[in-house]
Enzyme design. Sequence first.
Site, PDB file in Angstrom:
ATOM      1  N   ASP A   1     -13.633  12.630  51.952  1.00 50.05           N
ATOM      2  CA  ASP A   1     -14.206  12.655  50.949  1.00 50.05           C
ATOM      3  C   ASP A   1     -14.810  13.983  49.791  1.00 50.05           C
ATOM      4  OD1 ASP A   1     -15.913  10.480  49.443  1.00 50.05           O
ATOM      5  OD2 ASP A   1     -17.570  11.037  51.113  1.00 50.05           O
TER       6      ASP A   1
ATOM      7  N   TYR B   1     -17.588  15.081  46.212  1.00 53.16           N
ATOM      8  CA  TYR B   1     -18.628  15.142  46.181  1.00 53.16           C
ATOM      9  C   TYR B   1     -18.635  14.993  44.659  1.00 53.16           C
ATOM     10  CZ  TYR B   1     -23.906  15.930  46.956  1.00 53.16           C
ATOM     11  OH  TYR B   1     -24.821  15.581  47.304  1.00 53.16           O
TER      12      TYR B   1
ATOM     13  N   HIS C   1     -24.603  12.381  40.786  1.00 52.72           N
ATOM     14  CA  HIS C   1     -25.185  11.883  42.185  1.00 52.72           C
ATOM     15  C   HIS C   1     -25.846  13.543  43.218  1.00 52.72           C
ATOM     16  CE1 HIS C   1     -24.870  10.769  45.873  1.00 52.72           C
ATOM     17  NE2 HIS C   1     -23.915  11.668  46.381  1.00 52.72           N
TER      18      HIS C   1
ATOM     19  N   ARG D   1     -34.240  19.448  47.421  1.00 52.01           N
ATOM     20  CA  ARG D   1     -35.290  20.283  47.494  1.00 52.01           C
ATOM     21  C   ARG D   1     -34.693  20.456  45.445  1.00 52.01           C
ATOM     22  NH1 ARG D   1     -29.976  20.804  49.826  1.00 52.01           N
ATOM     23  NH2 ARG D   1     -29.084  19.998  47.785  1.00 52.01           N
TER      24      ARG D   1
ATOM     25  N   GLU E   1     -22.620   4.321  49.357  1.00 54.82           N
ATOM     26  CA  GLU E   1     -22.058   5.015  47.842  1.00 54.82           C
ATOM     27  C   GLU E   1     -20.730   4.262  47.079  1.00 54.82           C
ATOM     28  OE1 GLU E   1     -21.216   9.122  49.782  1.00 54.82           O
ATOM     29  OE2 GLU E   1     -23.152   8.884  49.380  1.00 54.82           O
TER      30      GLU E   1
ATOM     31  N   GLU F   1     -17.493   4.258  45.390  1.00 60.15           N
ATOM     32  CA  GLU F   1     -16.328   5.776  44.607  1.00 60.15           C
ATOM     33  C   GLU F   1     -15.392   5.518  44.468  1.00 60.15           C
ATOM     34  OE1 GLU F   1     -16.620   8.911  47.935  1.00 60.15           O
ATOM     35  OE2 GLU F   1     -18.184   8.916  48.313  1.00 60.15           O
TER      36      GLU F   1
ATOM     37  N   ASP G   1     -18.322   4.189  50.962  1.00 58.28           N
ATOM     38  CA  ASP G   1     -19.246   4.969  52.035  1.00 58.28           C
ATOM     39  C   ASP G   1     -19.987   4.939  52.326  1.00 58.28           C
ATOM     40  OD1 ASP G   1     -18.469   7.152  53.550  1.00 58.28           O
ATOM     41  OD2 ASP G   1     -19.793   8.506  52.290  1.00 58.28           O
TER      42      ASP G   1
ATOM     43  N   ARG H   1     -28.546   7.442  55.847  1.00 51.92           N
ATOM     44  CA  ARG H   1     -29.047   8.464  55.586  1.00 51.92           C
ATOM     45  C   ARG H   1     -30.266   8.623  56.043  1.00 51.92           C
ATOM     46  NH1 ARG H   1     -25.623   9.129  51.555  1.00 51.92           N
ATOM     47  NH2 ARG H   1     -26.196   7.527  50.096  1.00 51.92           N
TER      48      ARG H   1
ATOM     49  N   GLN I   1     -28.698  11.148  58.865  1.00 49.05           N
ATOM     50  CA  GLN I   1     -27.796  11.453  58.036  1.00 49.05           C
ATOM     51  C   GLN I   1     -28.656  13.102  57.888  1.00 49.05           C
ATOM     52  OE1 GLN I   1     -26.190  10.494  54.217  1.00 49.05           O
ATOM     53  NE2 GLN I   1     -25.712  12.634  53.223  1.00 49.05           N
TER      54      GLN I   1
ATOM     55  N   TYR J   1     -27.097  16.418  59.336  1.00 44.48           N
ATOM     56  CA  TYR J   1     -26.314  16.731  58.407  1.00 44.48           C
ATOM     57  C   TYR J   1     -26.387  18.869  58.343  1.00 44.48           C
ATOM     58  CZ  TYR J   1     -29.452  18.491  54.211  1.00 44.48           C
ATOM     59  OH  TYR J   1     -30.230  19.128  53.686  1.00 44.48           O
TER      60      TYR J   1
ATOM     61  N   LYS K   1     -21.560   8.616  58.486  1.00 41.96           N
ATOM     62  CA  LYS K   1     -20.562   8.306  57.476  1.00 41.96           C
ATOM     63  C   LYS K   1     -19.561   7.689  58.489  1.00 41.96           C
ATOM     64  CE  LYS K   1     -22.139  10.459  53.610  1.00 41.96           C
ATOM     65  NZ  LYS K   1     -22.243  10.156  52.609  1.00 41.96           N
TER      66      LYS K   1
ATOM     67  N   THR L   1     -16.338   2.990  56.618  1.00 45.72           N
ATOM     68  CA  THR L   1     -15.971   2.942  55.492  1.00 45.72           C
ATOM     69  C   THR L   1     -14.483   1.634  54.229  1.00 45.72           C
ATOM     70  OG1 THR L   1     -14.982   5.869  55.454  1.00 45.72           O
ATOM     71  CG2 THR L   1     -14.774   4.414  53.157  1.00 45.72           C
TER      72      THR L   1
ATOM     73  N   THR M   1     -19.717  10.102  45.151  1.00 48.59           N
ATOM     74  CA  THR M   1     -20.236   9.024  44.800  1.00 48.59           C
ATOM     75  C   THR M   1     -20.494   8.855  42.900  1.00 48.59           C
ATOM     76  OG1 THR M   1     -21.593   8.174  46.808  1.00 48.59           O
ATOM     77  CG2 THR M   1     -22.971   7.805  44.566  1.00 48.59           C
TER      78      THR M   1
ATOM     79  N   GLU N   1     -30.717   6.862  45.260  1.00 57.35           N
ATOM     80  CA  GLU N   1     -30.914   6.879  44.253  1.00 57.35           C
ATOM     81  C   GLU N   1     -31.341   6.116  43.221  1.00 57.35           C
ATOM     82  OE1 GLU N   1     -26.246   8.388  44.447  1.00 57.35           O
ATOM     83  OE2 GLU N   1     -27.070   9.329  42.442  1.00 57.35           O
TER      84      GLU N   1
HETATM   85 MN    MN Z   1     -19.719   9.650  49.863  1.00 62.01          MN
END
Ligand code: MN
Length: 443
Positions: free
Chosen positions: A139, A141, A146, A155, A211, A213, A245, A249, A252, A256, A265, A269, A372, A386
């Site tokens: 997968d 990014y 996203h 952040r 997600e 994709e 995907d 959250r 995660q 992560y 994850k 899928t 995503t 999001e």
């Molecule tokens: Mn993904």
Amino acid sequence: MTALDETHDPVRRCWVPGADGHAEFPIQNLPMGVFSVDGDDPRGGIAIGDRILDLKALAASGLLIGEAQAACEAASGPALNGWLALPPGERSGLRRHVSDLLWSEGVLRPQAEEIAGDLLVDASRATMHMPAIVGDYTDFYAGIRHAENVGALFRPDNPLLPNYKHVPIGYHGRASSIRVSGTDVRRPNGQVKGPDDAVPRFGPCARLDYETELAIWVGPGNALGEPIPIGHAASHIAGYGLLNDWSARDIQAWEYQPLGPFLAKNFATTVSPWIVTADALLPFRTERPARPAGDPAPLAYLDGEEDRAAGGLSIDIEVFLSTPAMREKGLAPVRLAGCTTRDLYWTPAQMLAHHTSGGCDLRPGDLLGSGTISGADASSFGSLLEITAGGRNPVSLPGEETRTFLQDGDEIVMRARASRPGAVPIGFGECRAVVLPAPEMGR
Ligand code: MN
């Protein structure tokens, strides 16, 4: 890059009833999948209108010869890996022969129409299966908005990490839990620790998300230690689909660091059943999207003339949600967002070239997720994380329901379409699944 040919001709008509003007599967599409009817053996098929052309029956019909017959045989079993492994010219050859066979003015029309009862199956009667055995799943990014949106949640001062515009970011996903559209998805249990919790606890995911994709299906692939140069990368991509995907959250956020996604994850899928071939998508290729002024140019191994000229894809994806209460009241699914593959920062060829650049071998049937895809505002964001700004702004649904994240019984449906002036629009079919409650926790 292969040129457009008669299979893309917008005036080409098909003798199969309902195929001309079909929103997703006109004769210009001809996507590949695996299907069965009434529990019989799964075999390869090609969607045409509301029917499926049975490739096992076609292989037995004597209507094809030579390379096209061999390619049809490679696609007539319970998985399309043998077809994916073929050189692109042989896959294109089968496409041309099938297009001619289904063409209103094709020379083989009388013979094909005579055995149409054997060759064509009503899609409504068919059960779709995974199109290929996925050996490995990666997968990426590549949806930069996203990455910015998610980065900003974690952040605020530094949303995009410094490597993003230099290196296609990805992680190795889990192939064993990939399922075809229509397969329910069980909410995972997992370890979560909220910001105010002293210690983590184990229990059902409370922030289940999807997600949006693009699925990229790998064709022939490469030998270990022999990278695929960017100039050859496109010929190793057999086709595309939709990929959800599913993401936990809360799990995660806790697990992560420092190695990235793991159990958040790997529980499920979902992919759409049809491989829309790279050939069918040729009319919808675009220049590689221009990078904003000031962004670094890709390093040479990620930069090629062909990729610059036609590495982009123009595919519009929509995501719909229905809740059990909505379905009970007979309400239509609500559209959550629509995004476009034109917003990907890296092209599929760049992802594939990068993946192999260190020597890693890709094999026929390997699956890449684009990452995503999100656009500029909430109407085009590719995940609930999001759209709801991390759960702060719930989505209003018909019937006075709201959602921040997915609840049990919710169904997510993704659809996609490629269109442009002068070409017949083509669709991808559905990527659909219902969320089931988390399993009872054993001891
Ligand atoms: Mn993904």
